[in-house]
Design a protein around this motif. Sequence first.
Motif, PDB file in Angstrom:
ATOM      1  N   SER A 107       4.672  17.192  -9.033  1.00 41.87           N
ATOM      2  CA  SER A 107       4.463  15.752  -8.929  1.00 41.87           C
ATOM      3  C   SER A 107       4.823  15.054 -10.241  1.00 41.87           C
ATOM      4  CB  SER A 107       3.005  15.451  -8.569  1.00 41.87           C
ATOM      5  OG  SER A 107       2.131  15.976  -9.554  1.00 41.87           O
ATOM      6  N   ALA A 108       5.029  13.730 -10.164  1.00 41.17           N
ATOM      7  CA  ALA A 108       5.411  12.926 -11.330  1.00 41.17           C
ATOM      8  C   ALA A 108       4.737  11.560 -11.259  1.00 41.17           C
ATOM      9  CB  ALA A 108       6.927  12.771 -11.397  1.00 41.17           C
ATOM     10  N   ARG A 109       4.478  10.995 -12.426  1.00 41.43           N
ATOM     11  CA  ARG A 109       3.845   9.679 -12.537  1.00 41.43           C
ATOM     12  C   ARG A 109       4.532   8.881 -13.642  1.00 41.43           C
ATOM     13  NH1 ARG A 109      -0.435   8.712  -8.634  1.00 41.43           N
ATOM     14  NH2 ARG A 109      -1.336  10.740  -8.133  1.00 41.43           N
ATOM     15  N   VAL A 110       4.278   7.572 -13.638  1.00 42.19           N
ATOM     16  CA  VAL A 110       4.772   6.715 -14.718  1.00 42.19           C
ATOM     17  C   VAL A 110       3.635   5.802 -15.161  1.00 42.19           C
ATOM     18  CG1 VAL A 110       5.712   5.012 -13.073  1.00 42.19           C
ATOM     19  CG2 VAL A 110       6.542   5.062 -15.451  1.00 42.19           C
ATOM     20  N   TYR A 111       3.502   5.667 -16.483  1.00 46.89           N
ATOM     21  CA  TYR A 111       2.450   4.842 -17.074  1.00 46.89           C
ATOM     22  C   TYR A 111       3.079   3.624 -17.729  1.00 46.89           C
ATOM     23  CZ  TYR A 111      -1.382   3.545 -20.289  1.00 46.89           C
ATOM     24  OH  TYR A 111      -2.356   2.878 -20.991  1.00 46.89           O
ATOM     25  N   ASN A 112       2.739   2.436 -17.236  1.00 42.52           N
ATOM     26  CA  ASN A 112       3.192   1.184 -17.825  1.00 42.52           C
ATOM     27  C   ASN A 112       2.220   0.841 -18.956  1.00 42.52           C
ATOM     28  OD1 ASN A 112       3.614  -1.605 -18.428  1.00 42.52           O
ATOM     29  ND2 ASN A 112       4.597  -1.890 -16.431  1.00 42.52           N
ATOM     30  N   VAL A 113       2.675   1.029 -20.196  1.00 42.33           N
ATOM     31  CA  VAL A 113       1.775   0.874 -21.338  1.00 42.33           C
ATOM     32  C   VAL A 113       1.324  -0.573 -21.486  1.00 42.33           C
ATOM     33  CG1 VAL A 113       1.547   1.187 -23.833  1.00 42.33           C
ATOM     34  CG2 VAL A 113       2.864   2.839 -22.481  1.00 42.33           C
ATOM     35  N   ARG A 114       2.224  -1.530 -21.258  1.00 44.96           N
ATOM     36  CA  ARG A 114       1.857  -2.949 -21.409  1.00 44.96           C
ATOM     37  C   ARG A 114       0.822  -3.361 -20.372  1.00 44.96           C
ATOM     38  NH1 ARG A 114       7.941  -4.332 -20.628  1.00 44.96           N
ATOM     39  NH2 ARG A 114       8.848  -3.032 -22.257  1.00 44.96           N
ATOM     40  N   GLU A 115       0.996  -2.926 -19.129  1.00 42.34           N
ATOM     41  CA  GLU A 115       0.083  -3.304 -18.049  1.00 42.34           C
ATOM     42  C   GLU A 115      -1.103  -2.358 -17.922  1.00 42.34           C
ATOM     43  OE1 GLU A 115       0.485  -6.083 -16.453  1.00 42.34           O
ATOM     44  OE2 GLU A 115       2.413  -6.533 -17.405  1.00 42.34           O
ATOM     45  N   ASN A 116      -1.058  -1.228 -18.628  1.00 43.69           N
ATOM     46  CA  ASN A 116      -2.119  -0.220 -18.572  1.00 43.69           C
ATOM     47  C   ASN A 116      -2.355   0.247 -17.138  1.00 43.69           C
ATOM     48  OD1 ASN A 116      -4.094   1.489 -19.689  1.00 43.69           O
ATOM     49  ND2 ASN A 116      -5.727  -0.024 -19.399  1.00 43.69           N
ATOM     50  N   GLU A 117      -1.267   0.574 -16.457  1.00 44.47           N
ATOM     51  CA  GLU A 117      -1.340   1.009 -15.059  1.00 44.47           C
ATOM     52  C   GLU A 117      -0.456   2.235 -14.824  1.00 44.47           C
ATOM     53  OE1 GLU A 117      -3.186   0.146 -12.613  1.00 44.47           O
ATOM     54  OE2 GLU A 117      -4.166  -1.624 -13.473  1.00 44.47           O
ATOM     55  N   TRP A 118      -0.940   3.128 -13.937  1.00 40.23           N
ATOM     56  CA  TRP A 118      -0.183   4.300 -13.512  1.00 40.23           C
ATOM     57  C   TRP A 118       0.394   4.077 -12.112  1.00 40.23           C
ATOM     58  CZ3 TRP A 118       0.899   8.657 -16.288  1.00 40.23           C
ATOM     59  CH2 TRP A 118       0.176   8.866 -17.467  1.00 40.23           C
ATOM     60  N   SER A 119       1.589   4.619 -11.885  1.00 40.71           N
ATOM     61  CA  SER A 119       2.208   4.567 -10.557  1.00 40.71           C
ATOM     62  C   SER A 119       2.762   5.951 -10.215  1.00 40.71           C
ATOM     63  CB  SER A 119       3.356   3.545 -10.521  1.00 40.71           C
ATOM     64  OG  SER A 119       2.893   2.252 -10.854  1.00 40.71           O
ATOM     65  N   GLU A 120       2.840   6.213  -8.919  1.00 47.35           N
ATOM     66  CA  GLU A 120       3.357   7.499  -8.454  1.00 47.35           C
ATOM     67  C   GLU A 120       4.870   7.454  -8.354  1.00 47.35           C
ATOM     68  OE1 GLU A 120       2.475  10.767  -4.894  1.00 47.35           O
ATOM     69  OE2 GLU A 120       1.659   8.731  -4.778  1.00 47.35           O
ATOM     70  N   LEU A 121       5.521   8.579  -8.688  1.00 42.85           N
ATOM     71  CA  LEU A 121       6.964   8.735  -8.557  1.00 42.85           C
ATOM     72  C   LEU A 121       7.255   9.804  -7.504  1.00 42.85           C
ATOM     73  CD1 LEU A 121       8.086   8.853 -12.318  1.00 42.85           C
ATOM     74  CD2 LEU A 121       8.181   6.904 -10.760  1.00 42.85           C
ATOM     75  N   PRO A 122       8.474   9.848  -6.983  1.00 45.10           N
ATOM     76  CA  PRO A 122       8.833  10.960  -6.093  1.00 45.10           C
ATOM     77  C   PRO A 122       8.660  12.289  -6.825  1.00 45.10           C
ATOM     78  CG  PRO A 122      10.516   9.247  -6.061  1.00 45.10           C
ATOM     79  CD  PRO A 122       9.588   8.897  -7.175  1.00 45.10           C
ATOM     80  N   GLY A 123       8.300  13.325  -6.086  1.00 44.00           N
ATOM     81  CA  GLY A 123       8.109  14.637  -6.692  1.00 44.00           C
ATOM     82  C   GLY A 123       9.419  15.350  -6.958  1.00 44.00           C
ATOM     83  N   MET A 124       9.377  16.327  -7.853  1.00 43.95           N
ATOM     84  CA  MET A 124      10.541  17.152  -8.133  1.00 43.95           C
ATOM     85  C   MET A 124      10.753  18.152  -6.995  1.00 43.95           C
ATOM     86  SD  MET A 124      10.030  17.868 -12.242  1.00 43.95           S
ATOM     87  CE  MET A 124       8.384  18.571 -12.032  1.00 43.95           C
ATOM     88  N   SER A 125      11.842  18.887  -7.055  1.00 43.05           N
ATOM     89  CA  SER A 125      12.156  19.828  -5.982  1.00 43.05           C
ATOM     90  C   SER A 125      11.334  21.102  -6.063  1.00 43.05           C
ATOM     91  CB  SER A 125      13.646  20.183  -6.016  1.00 43.05           C
ATOM     92  OG  SER A 125      13.970  20.903  -7.206  1.00 43.05           O
ATOM     93  N   GLN A 126      10.740  21.386  -7.249  1.00 43.85           N
ATOM     94  CA  GLN A 126       9.959  22.609  -7.398  1.00 43.85           C
ATOM     95  C   GLN A 126       8.887  22.429  -8.467  1.00 43.85           C
ATOM     96  OE1 GLN A 126      13.564  24.854  -8.912  1.00 43.85           O
ATOM     97  NE2 GLN A 126      12.011  25.781 -10.257  1.00 43.85           N
ATOM     98  N   GLU A 127       7.919  23.336  -8.457  1.00 48.12           N
ATOM     99  CA  GLU A 127       6.852  23.323  -9.457  1.00 48.12           C
ATOM    100  C   GLU A 127       7.433  23.687 -10.832  1.00 48.12           C
ATOM    101  OE1 GLU A 127       3.368  24.992  -6.407  1.00 48.12           O
ATOM    102  OE2 GLU A 127       4.428  26.359  -7.776  1.00 48.12           O
ATOM    103  N   ARG A 128       6.869  23.043 -11.875  1.00 45.84           N
ATOM    104  CA  ARG A 128       7.365  23.307 -13.231  1.00 45.84           C
ATOM    105  C   ARG A 128       6.201  23.234 -14.225  1.00 45.84           C
ATOM    106  NH1 ARG A 128      12.982  23.226 -13.694  1.00 45.84           N
ATOM    107  NH2 ARG A 128      14.052  22.477 -11.822  1.00 45.84           N
TER     108      ARG A 128
END
Length: 339
Positions: A185-206
């Motif tokens: 899985s992957a996420r993105v953190y908007n530092v200015r807004e102090n919010e996390w959002s979900e991203l599409p997952g990768m093809s395999q575990e890492r």
Amino acid sequence: MQMTELIPGLPEELGHECLTRLYYSTHRVASRVCRRWQDMLQSRDFYNHRKQSGRTHKPACLVQALPVQTRVDETKPGGPPVYGVSVFDPVSGSWDRLDPVPKYPHGLPPFCQVTACEGKLVLMGGWDPASYQPVRDVFVYEFTTQRWTRGKDMPETRSFFAAGEFNGRVYVAGGHDQNKNALKSARVYNVRENEWSELPGMSQERDECEGFVSGSEFWVVSGYGTDSQGGFVGCAEVYEIGSGQWRRVEDAWRAGQCPRSCVGVGKDGKLFCWGDCDSRVRVGTSAVELGPWALVSGSAYQGGAQGSFLVEGQNGKLRNVEAPDEFSGFVQSGCCVEI
């Protein structure tokens, strides 16, 4: 009284240029002159202006072991390694250390991840130094005020993950959860807004992958799955920030080799391991790229003395960096912060 001019008696643009030339370590004092100076020094526009005019500085921020505390008999270490954030300025050759995170006054969470974002240092995750349980903490260090602030917790527990920053957002992917299950899985953190959002997952575990941003692409290098503990793969995955899609890159890394903190990008765009560039840093390698230079730390052998070196390019000659004794500890990870 509120100042109507940045610097009394000077044209506005000249006053602005004077403040632009202030060394970053003076910003905390300068911000106390008046409210207008404080607002300007902490603004994104001022940071961007300094960056565009070439007035920023690029120190390395290192998660580094602090000097070992000894027991009463002064013959044995007093416990496991304790970490702090060390700051190395390649221009002056000076070393400094940031104040502790208020929640962790006696040492950072081991295995925490650090990345830079618009002149700030973002610290995420790791293990509680007392219980060694994984944490979801996020802290942001503002160099202008020289203070830590609490960010929004990571959405889930994640250790040994990849991280990189682009345009005010921190991207994270992979690692493992509290049950040591590898993640894709992957996420993105908007530092200015102090919010996390979900991203599409990768093809395999890492798990134990390494991350960096090149252009507008977030790279996640190597790692291994839950059922292949320590079996580092040679492929990488790249998140194209513009399209929001992942693509897979085969044979990007040497299979079986851990990529943590030692991935470099050559002039040909191919990945390499900084630990291979010189025998003096082949063990416990950690590298932070500082423009044309890189600060590379490591040892010649397991248990050997830690050395720090500046090197220009993949095939450059290592130049020894003098470090005071209190800054000679093992470097777990690091990043370049353009301040």
